[in-house]
Design an enzyme around this catalytic site. Structure first.
Site, mmCIF file in Angstrom:
data_model
loop_
_atom_site.group_PDB
_atom_site.id
_atom_site.type_symbol
_atom_site.label_atom_id
_atom_site.label_comp_id
_atom_site.label_asym_id
_atom_site.label_seq_id
_atom_site.Cartn_x
_atom_site.Cartn_y
_atom_site.Cartn_z
ATOM 1 N N ASP A 37 34.895 -63.268 84.136
ATOM 2 C CA ASP A 37 34.463 -63.525 85.513
ATOM 3 C C ASP A 37 34.753 -64.990 85.858
ATOM 4 O O ASP A 37 34.491 -65.892 85.064
ATOM 5 C CB ASP A 37 32.962 -63.241 85.643
ATOM 6 C CG ASP A 37 32.534 -63.054 87.077
ATOM 7 O OD1 ASP A 37 32.096 -61.956 87.433
ATOM 8 O OD2 ASP A 37 32.638 -64.046 87.852
ATOM 9 N N GLN A 101 26.556 -55.805 95.436
ATOM 10 C CA GLN A 101 28.004 -55.671 95.210
ATOM 11 C C GLN A 101 28.782 -56.532 96.206
ATOM 12 O O GLN A 101 28.483 -56.539 97.404
ATOM 13 C CB GLN A 101 28.427 -54.196 95.351
ATOM 14 C CG GLN A 101 29.878 -53.963 94.946
ATOM 15 C CD GLN A 101 30.269 -52.487 94.950
ATOM 16 O OE1 GLN A 101 29.539 -51.637 95.461
ATOM 17 N NE2 GLN A 101 31.431 -52.191 94.384
ATOM 18 N N HIS A 107 33.118 -51.932 88.916
ATOM 19 C CA HIS A 107 33.188 -52.845 87.774
ATOM 20 C C HIS A 107 31.838 -52.932 87.086
ATOM 21 O O HIS A 107 30.793 -52.780 87.707
ATOM 22 C CB HIS A 107 33.652 -54.244 88.206
ATOM 23 C CG HIS A 107 32.851 -54.835 89.320
ATOM 24 N ND1 HIS A 107 33.049 -54.510 90.636
ATOM 25 C CD2 HIS A 107 31.834 -55.746 89.313
ATOM 26 C CE1 HIS A 107 32.202 -55.181 91.395
ATOM 27 N NE2 HIS A 107 31.444 -55.934 90.614
ATOM 28 N N PHE A 108 31.917 -53.202 85.803
ATOM 29 C CA PHE A 108 30.725 -53.426 84.989
ATOM 30 C C PHE A 108 30.733 -54.879 84.535
ATOM 31 O O PHE A 108 31.747 -55.380 84.042
ATOM 32 C CB PHE A 108 30.711 -52.501 83.766
ATOM 33 C CG PHE A 108 30.389 -51.077 84.136
ATOM 34 C CD1 PHE A 108 29.088 -50.590 84.052
ATOM 35 C CD2 PHE A 108 31.377 -50.232 84.607
ATOM 36 C CE1 PHE A 108 28.782 -49.292 84.419
ATOM 37 C CE2 PHE A 108 31.075 -48.927 84.980
ATOM 38 C CZ PHE A 108 29.784 -48.456 84.890
ATOM 39 N N HIS A 109 29.598 -55.541 84.722
ATOM 40 C CA HIS A 109 29.405 -56.898 84.204
ATOM 41 C C HIS A 109 28.900 -56.788 82.768
ATOM 42 O O HIS A 109 27.980 -55.997 82.499
ATOM 43 C CB HIS A 109 28.324 -57.640 84.999
ATOM 44 C CG HIS A 109 28.620 -57.810 86.458
ATOM 45 N ND1 HIS A 109 29.078 -58.996 86.982
ATOM 46 C CD2 HIS A 109 28.513 -56.961 87.516
ATOM 47 C CE1 HIS A 109 29.229 -58.867 88.295
ATOM 48 N NE2 HIS A 109 28.892 -57.638 88.650
HETATM 49 P P1 5GP Z 1 29.666 -57.825 92.203
HETATM 50 O O1 5GP Z 1 28.740 -58.772 92.877
HETATM 51 O O2 5GP Z 1 30.568 -57.127 93.188
HETATM 52 O O3 5GP Z 1 28.968 -56.877 91.281
HETATM 53 O O4 5GP Z 1 30.556 -58.705 91.253
HETATM 54 C C1 5GP Z 1 31.802 -59.212 91.565
HETATM 55 C C2 5GP Z 1 32.114 -60.225 90.505
HETATM 56 O O5 5GP Z 1 33.479 -60.585 90.624
HETATM 57 C C3 5GP Z 1 31.300 -61.506 90.629
HETATM 58 O O6 5GP Z 1 30.623 -61.756 89.408
HETATM 59 C C4 5GP Z 1 32.341 -62.576 90.921
HETATM 60 O O7 5GP Z 1 32.036 -63.794 90.292
HETATM 61 C C5 5GP Z 1 33.603 -61.968 90.378
HETATM 62 N N1 5GP Z 1 34.828 -62.366 91.045
HETATM 63 C C6 5GP Z 1 35.048 -62.497 92.361
HETATM 64 N N2 5GP Z 1 36.333 -62.835 92.601
HETATM 65 C C7 5GP Z 1 36.927 -62.915 91.378
HETATM 66 C C8 5GP Z 1 38.264 -63.241 90.967
HETATM 67 O O8 5GP Z 1 39.158 -63.509 91.757
HETATM 68 N N3 5GP Z 1 38.505 -63.212 89.637
HETATM 69 C C9 5GP Z 1 37.535 -62.915 88.723
HETATM 70 N N4 5GP Z 1 37.885 -62.925 87.444
HETATM 71 N N5 5GP Z 1 36.270 -62.624 89.086
HETATM 72 C C10 5GP Z 1 35.973 -62.624 90.397
#
Ligand code: 5GP
Length: 145
Positions: A37, A101, A107-109
């Site tokens: 991330d 989100q 996606h999974f963190h």
């Molecule tokens: P969400 O909040 O949708 O569950 O998580 C999206 C994740 O994607 C966030 O943890 C954010 O930091 C990450 N993220 C956003 N843009 C990018 C990117 O361009 N590259 C990477 N590697 N992570 C990203």
């Protein structure tokens, strides 16, 4: 963005899958991609995504793709534990903006958690690319064999 909607093929993770945007890649096979991330909640915060399912969230994905993603989630968690020795590992997944989100490709963190650090939902800032690359090399060598 709501829970329901049309998959946007221009989302950032779709661009990473196509190779049109960079990532710090940890693991890739025919079906699954894992990478660091860019705005990590902790050292080693990783993401695992399906490559072939155009799924915005957990409700959109077919069971076969989900099973393949989860197998890699487990591998990544194991690599993080072996390499970074965290006190815990959090696996998180959000569906719809009200649930947290921000990127609408499933996606999974996988987030190593260390004693004394706050549990955050989103990170404060962008990681140092050099630090990410050093970490990527360590983890990728465990995951890619
Ligand atoms: P969400 O909040 O949708 O569950 O998580 C999206 C994740 O994607 C966030 O943890 C954010 O930091 C990450 N993220 C956003 N843009 C990018 C990117 O361009 N590259 C990477 N590697 N992570 C990203």
């Amino acid at each position: 963005m709501s829970l329901h909607g049309t998959y946007d093929p221009q989302n950032i993770f779709a661009q990473i899958i196509r190779g049109n945007a960079p990532c710090f890649k940890l693991y890739e096979d025919e079906d699954v991609l894992a990478f660091l991330d860019l705005f990590p909640q902790s050292h080693g915060h990783s993401l695992v995504i399906p490559k072939n399912a155009q799924a915005r969230n957990l409700l959109d994905v077919d069971g076969g793709s989900l099973a393949k993603v989860m197998a890699v989630v487990q591998k990544v968690a194991a690599a993080l534990v072996e390499e970074l020795s965290p006190a815990g590992v959090q696996v998180a997944q959000f569906n719809g903006a009200p649930a947290g989100q921000t990127v609408f490709h499933l996606h999974f963190h996988v987030i190593p958690r260390f004693d004394g650090e706050n549990l955050g939902i989103h990170a404060a800032g962008k990681a140092d690319p050099e630090q990410l690359e050093q970490l990527r090399v360590r983890l990728a060598s465990r995951l890619q064999g």
